[in-house]
Write a protein that holds these residues in place. Sequence first.
Motif, mmCIF file in Angstrom:
data_model
loop_
_atom_site.group_PDB
_atom_site.id
_atom_site.type_symbol
_atom_site.label_atom_id
_atom_site.label_comp_id
_atom_site.label_asym_id
_atom_site.label_seq_id
_atom_site.Cartn_x
_atom_site.Cartn_y
_atom_site.Cartn_z
ATOM 1 N N UNK A 191 0.841 -1.193 0.000
ATOM 2 C CA UNK A 191 0.000 0.000 0.000
ATOM 3 C C UNK A 191 0.877 1.244 0.000
ATOM 4 N N UNK A 192 0.536 2.188 -0.869
ATOM 5 C CA UNK A 192 1.323 3.412 -1.034
ATOM 6 C C UNK A 192 0.499 4.602 -0.570
ATOM 7 N N UNK A 193 1.068 5.447 0.264
ATOM 8 C CA UNK A 193 0.355 6.614 0.772
ATOM 9 C C UNK A 193 0.457 7.792 -0.184
ATOM 10 N N UNK A 194 -0.362 8.799 0.066
ATOM 11 C CA UNK A 194 -0.430 9.978 -0.787
ATOM 12 C C UNK A 194 0.827 10.824 -0.662
ATOM 13 N N UNK A 195 1.220 11.453 -1.783
ATOM 14 C CA UNK A 195 2.377 12.335 -1.770
ATOM 15 C C UNK A 195 3.658 11.620 -2.161
ATOM 16 N N UNK A 196 4.759 12.355 -2.062
ATOM 17 C CA UNK A 196 6.074 11.816 -2.375
ATOM 18 C C UNK A 196 6.556 10.947 -1.221
ATOM 19 N N UNK A 197 6.772 9.657 -1.481
ATOM 20 C CA UNK A 197 7.131 8.721 -0.427
ATOM 21 C C UNK A 197 8.312 7.842 -0.834
ATOM 22 N N UNK A 198 9.127 7.523 0.159
ATOM 23 C CA UNK A 198 10.170 6.516 0.005
ATOM 24 C C UNK A 198 9.622 5.241 0.645
ATOM 25 N N UNK A 199 9.332 4.252 -0.154
ATOM 26 C CA UNK A 199 8.720 3.011 0.322
ATOM 27 C C UNK A 199 9.793 1.945 0.489
ATOM 28 N N UNK A 200 9.832 1.335 1.663
ATOM 29 C CA UNK A 200 10.837 0.314 1.956
ATOM 30 C C UNK A 200 10.115 -0.988 2.288
ATOM 31 N N UNK A 201 10.341 -2.010 1.468
ATOM 32 C CA UNK A 201 9.632 -3.279 1.600
ATOM 33 C C UNK A 201 10.623 -4.377 1.993
ATOM 34 N N UNK A 202 10.387 -4.996 3.132
ATOM 35 C CA UNK A 202 11.267 -6.045 3.636
ATOM 36 C C UNK A 202 10.942 -7.377 2.948
ATOM 37 N N UNK A 203 11.910 -7.929 2.248
ATOM 38 C CA UNK A 203 11.717 -9.222 1.570
ATOM 39 C C UNK A 203 12.698 -10.264 2.100
ATOM 40 N N UNK A 204 13.228 -10.021 3.277
ATOM 41 C CA UNK A 204 14.268 -10.905 3.818
ATOM 42 C C UNK A 204 13.755 -12.322 4.064
ATOM 43 N N UNK A 205 12.451 -12.478 4.301
ATOM 44 C CA UNK A 205 11.913 -13.814 4.603
ATOM 45 C C UNK A 205 12.053 -14.783 3.423
ATOM 46 N N UNK A 206 12.263 -14.242 2.204
ATOM 47 C CA UNK A 206 12.382 -15.106 1.031
ATOM 48 C C UNK A 206 13.796 -15.644 0.833
ATOM 49 N N UNK A 207 14.766 -15.139 1.611
ATOM 50 C CA UNK A 207 16.149 -15.611 1.525
ATOM 51 C C UNK A 207 16.676 -15.602 0.085
ATOM 52 N N UNK A 208 16.449 -14.505 -0.609
ATOM 53 C CA UNK A 208 16.848 -14.404 -2.008
ATOM 54 C C UNK A 208 18.325 -14.035 -2.141
ATOM 55 N N UNK A 209 19.077 -14.893 -2.788
ATOM 56 C CA UNK A 209 20.453 -14.571 -3.137
ATOM 57 C C UNK A 209 20.464 -13.792 -4.450
ATOM 58 N N UNK A 210 21.364 -12.838 -4.545
ATOM 59 C CA UNK A 210 21.466 -12.041 -5.760
ATOM 60 C C UNK A 210 21.900 -12.963 -6.910
ATOM 61 N N UNK A 211 21.075 -13.134 -7.966
ATOM 62 C CA UNK A 211 21.406 -14.071 -9.050
ATOM 63 C C UNK A 211 22.640 -13.631 -9.837
#
Length: 300
Positions: A191-211
């Motif tokens: 969900x994105x709020x109104x206005x100029x926003x810096x959105x930070x989404x935690x995806x650490x639970x997926x344990x993704x290694x940089x391909x």
Amino acid sequence: MKLFFALFSFLSLSAQTTQGIAQRNEVKGFVIDENNQPIPYVNIWVENENIGTTSDDKGFFTINTSEDKILVFSSVGFEVKKTTIQNDGKVILKEAIYKLDEVLISKRKQEKEIEIGDAQRIHHRQLSGDKPWIYGKLFEQDTIYKKTPFIKKIVFYSDSDKKGAKLKIRIFEFNDSIPGNDLIEEDLIVTVNKGMKRNVIDVSKYNLLFPEKGIVIGLEWMIIQENRADFEYKDPKTKKLVKQEDYAPSLVVNYSDKENAFTYSKGKWHRSKVFLTEKKSKEPWYNKIMMPAINLILTN
């Protein structure tokens, strides 16, 4: 507030689309899986045409086209399907079986972090219009990432005219020329709020290694009623106020020398090209690539 280059691109495409669909009808249908369960928020395009939509939270959709047109259906965890709409309106998607590299190789320490991507907060933005674009950015592998090989967070900038707009984040492998399979098998809706926003989404639970071949982060607009936020602008020729159908959120764009931006539209991926005009310009987008403002935070 400025008028943005991305806005003019959107208005031009919208005008062409409106003219092209004047003789079309509404085609309705619903998307389900092989167990007869509805699939929400499916990305739907008329193949090779600038006409698209998104299924709602119960899998239903309406699209302005004719019944003989081929539609392209794309959703996380399912195979892409191309089909016409039959009389019952039912579209069944098959579960995708991906052969991905193993990512649960080692335990994360999370002692170090680095942010990569060079995205900046600037007042230049991309509108969706009424299309379910996926706007993607390629992050190439670099030896300096070896000490922080896990993808911990996704950072992106938005400049929304509406509070609480929903956006889908897609994480793709890169297959040397275009984005490939999804690297996670579930919808990541934020969900994105109104206005100029810096959105930070935690995806650490997926344990993704940089391909090794790189990774593409995609921001997917959802053409659903709760995201609708009509856009008003003054026509530069007639000087009249025009209302244009639009869906939030608007996304911040930066400008780059690298052709590492992609757009999913018309049912296929397109790699962004350098913007040139007949005359040289001092505008920031001249001789540059329009790039979605996305960063990654890596950890060990």
